[in-house]
Scaffold this active site. Structure first.
Site, mmCIF file in Angstrom:
data_model
loop_
_atom_site.group_PDB
_atom_site.id
_atom_site.type_symbol
_atom_site.label_atom_id
_atom_site.label_comp_id
_atom_site.label_asym_id
_atom_site.label_seq_id
_atom_site.Cartn_x
_atom_site.Cartn_y
_atom_site.Cartn_z
ATOM 1 N N TYR A 241 35.085 63.823 -25.417
ATOM 2 C CA TYR A 241 34.518 62.546 -24.964
ATOM 3 C C TYR A 241 35.144 62.119 -23.645
ATOM 4 C CZ TYR A 241 32.553 57.892 -24.975
ATOM 5 O OH TYR A 241 31.856 56.775 -24.624
ATOM 6 N N LYS B 111 17.699 68.299 -8.142
ATOM 7 C CA LYS B 111 17.069 68.951 -6.984
ATOM 8 C C LYS B 111 18.033 70.004 -6.411
ATOM 9 C CE LYS B 111 14.399 65.212 -7.556
ATOM 10 N NZ LYS B 111 14.690 63.806 -7.414
ATOM 11 N N ASP C 292 21.261 59.178 0.467
ATOM 12 C CA ASP C 292 20.599 59.760 -0.697
ATOM 13 C C ASP C 292 20.665 61.268 -0.474
ATOM 14 O OD1 ASP C 292 18.909 60.880 -2.553
ATOM 15 O OD2 ASP C 292 17.440 59.250 -2.471
ATOM 16 N N PHE D 6 2.869 54.716 -11.141
ATOM 17 C CA PHE D 6 2.278 56.051 -11.008
ATOM 18 C C PHE D 6 2.585 56.955 -12.197
ATOM 19 C CE2 PHE D 6 6.238 58.185 -9.861
ATOM 20 C CZ PHE D 6 7.002 57.123 -9.404
ATOM 21 N N PHE E 108 12.089 55.434 -1.314
ATOM 22 C CA PHE E 108 11.822 56.299 -2.453
ATOM 23 C C PHE E 108 11.622 55.381 -3.663
ATOM 24 C CE2 PHE E 108 12.729 58.905 -6.160
ATOM 25 C CZ PHE E 108 11.779 59.878 -5.958
ATOM 26 N N THR E 109 10.727 55.795 -4.566
ATOM 27 C CA THR E 109 10.271 54.911 -5.651
ATOM 28 C C THR E 109 11.430 54.281 -6.434
ATOM 29 O OG1 THR E 109 10.064 56.896 -7.011
ATOM 30 C CG2 THR E 109 8.062 56.098 -5.934
#
Ligand SMILES: *Cc1c(COP(=O)(O)O)cnc(C)c1O
Length: 469
Positions: free
Chosen positions: A83, A269, A226, A460, A135-136
């Site tokens: 943990y 990504k 980002d 979306f 970005f969303t």
């Protein structure tokens, strides 16, 4: 800076081939046209609502869809599922510090977890956050924390025909104008995305990142990167920017990150894993705050919502992403698909970016109004034609203005064909190009869609449509 023309010459063309071979295979299922017509109707003409079982080639996203390497799978067996204080956390921390150069690391379950923590810790209601296109999830968390988002990307980013090699660049005049208007103390940080997903995976130049650092330094404003596709961005710098052609990816990445104070990361990504993310910062005080918040939203600060094995696979993925032959084939696959489409005069965003081809749905369907959802229509038609799943990046993704409640009308109305990393072969890409061509040839018959269900947040993902007569 090279022009697109000379870039072509650099590429002419000793073929690259994927620098890996296949050890495990996953069979693909094919469907009939009738089955697909039924499936897309049941999904409310939204490709996010299709069952993946009904999809042939899945180009919905490059997020979490990568194929892991044998080394990463072997690393999964080294998961230390304690943990607190897992070995794999320290390994990940060390790896991120080494390649990205930031001082402190907080793991999160994925990118938006990191965005939530940064937004909550750094933003005061009434603040303003400039970014190179939105970005969303990033903008959502900024707005939810009480900030107003401002797009400060260069104008070329909104022009699908512009061949600017760094369409992700920040427009320094727009940034300066915002600082003059609202005051530096109302801008907690500049949100700098590399590459810019919504602009078509377009990179930022090193020169621009350096200039943004200089400008923000003069005003005491922080820069948060980002970093989701920062390694892909580094590849474009090597390919297109003078002075970087012979530099290793790792060196370019480190210099690029040095112009920021920290980063949010979606490991799904660049890092070649199926889940995971992190927040990093050089700011001791902000780190304290975020490390405290993470236990509320993600998990203890040494796992942040990830299993130990996931952190191990991610640490290995960081190193694999910095391998030049890998990255050349990664970007090369997308450039290959772009060349096929170019040959048939299919309209798409140029130059080709890092993770996807963005079809220009306005040019596909010039007879449709933007409120008839051309990009959503194209994604549905492409699926019906061949079982290829793409997604909308246009008026549906842009959502509604929180003040007026009206649709936002983005200039770009795009359908995204996103290429997962190390998953498909060139033969799959041939098939994709042929199906896009078939849809383009049949463009007259497209009638557009009507919105019949709209969720409140990030619509979306779950919105439903019906075809217009
Ligand atoms: C995917 C993505 C995110 C969000 O990351 P998740 O892991 O999906 O939560 C943030 N920014 C960019 C540019 C992305 O592509």
């Amino acid at each position: 800076m090279t022009t697109l023309h000379t870039m072509g010459q650099q590429h002419s063309r000793r073929s690259w081939a994927e620098p890996y071979k296949i050890k495990v295979v996953e069979p693909l299922r094919t469907t009939t046209r009738e089955e697909r017509d039924r499936a897309i109707a049941e999904a409310g003409w939204n490709t996010f609502l299709l069952h993946s079982r009904d999809v042939y080639i899945d180009l919905l996203t490059d997020s979490g869809t990568s194929a892991m390497s044998d080394r990463q799978w072997a690393g999964m067996m080294l998961g230390d599922e304690a943990y607190a204080g897992s070995v794999n956390f320290y390994r990940l921390e060390e790896t991120v510090q080494k390649y990205y150069g930031y001082k402190h690391l907080v793991p999160t379950h994925q990118g938006r977890g990191a965005e939530n923590l940064l937004s909550q810790a750094a933003i005061t209601p009434g603040d303003h956050v400039p970014g190179n296109m939105y970005f969303t999830t990033t903008r959502f968390h900024q707005e939810k924390a009480g900030a107003t988002f401002h797009d400060v990307i260069i104008d070329e980013a909104h022009d699908t025909a512009s061949l600017h090699p760094f369409k992700g660049n920040i427009d320094l005049d727009k940034l300066q104008a915002l600082i003059d208007e609202v005051g530096a103390d109302k801008i907690p940080y500049v949100c700098m995305a590399a590459t810019v997903n919504m602009a078509g995976g377009q990179p930022i130049s090193m020169e621009n990142a350096r200039a943004v650092r200089e400008l923000t330094d003069r005003h005491g404003i922080k820069v948060y990167l980002d970093a989701t596709r920062a390694v892909e961005n580094a590849y474009f710098i090597i390919e297109r920017e003078a002075g970087y052609a012979d530099k290793p990816l790792a060196e370019v990445l480190a210099e690029f990150c040095s112009y920021s104070d920290g980063a949010t990361m979606s490991g799904k990504k660049d890092h070649l894993v199926n889940i995971g993310g992190w927040f990093a910062t050089n700011d001791d005080e902000l780190f304290e705050e975020v490390r405290n918040l993470v236990v509320v939203y993600e998990g203890l600060h040494t796992y942040g919502g990830m299993a130990g094995r996931d952190m191990e696979a991610m640490a290995i993925g960081v190193e694999e992403s910095l391998d030049m032959p890998y990255m050349r084939s990664r970007i090369g696959q997308i450039q290959y698909l772009g060349e096929l489409l170019e040959r048939w005069d299919i309209p798409f965003v140029k130059p080709v970016g890092g993770h996807a081809i963005f079809l220009d749905a306005r040019a596909f369907y010039p007879h449709l109004d933007q409120e008839q959802f051309p990009a959503q229509t194209l994604a549905a038609n492409l699926y019906a034609d061949s079982g290829i799943r793409s997604m909308e990046r246009g008026i549906v993704s842009a959502g509604r203005d929180p003040e007026t409640g009206e649709h936002r009308h983005p200039k770009l109305e795009l359908t995204r064909l996103t290429i997962p990393r190390r998953v498909y072969t060139q033969a799959h890409l041939d098939l994709v190009a042929e199906s896009v061509k078939a849809c383009f040839d049949a463009h007259d018959s497209a009638t557009g869609l009507r919105l019949v269900y709209e969720p409140k947040y990030l619509r979306f993902f779950q919105a439903r449509f019906e075809p217009l007569p």
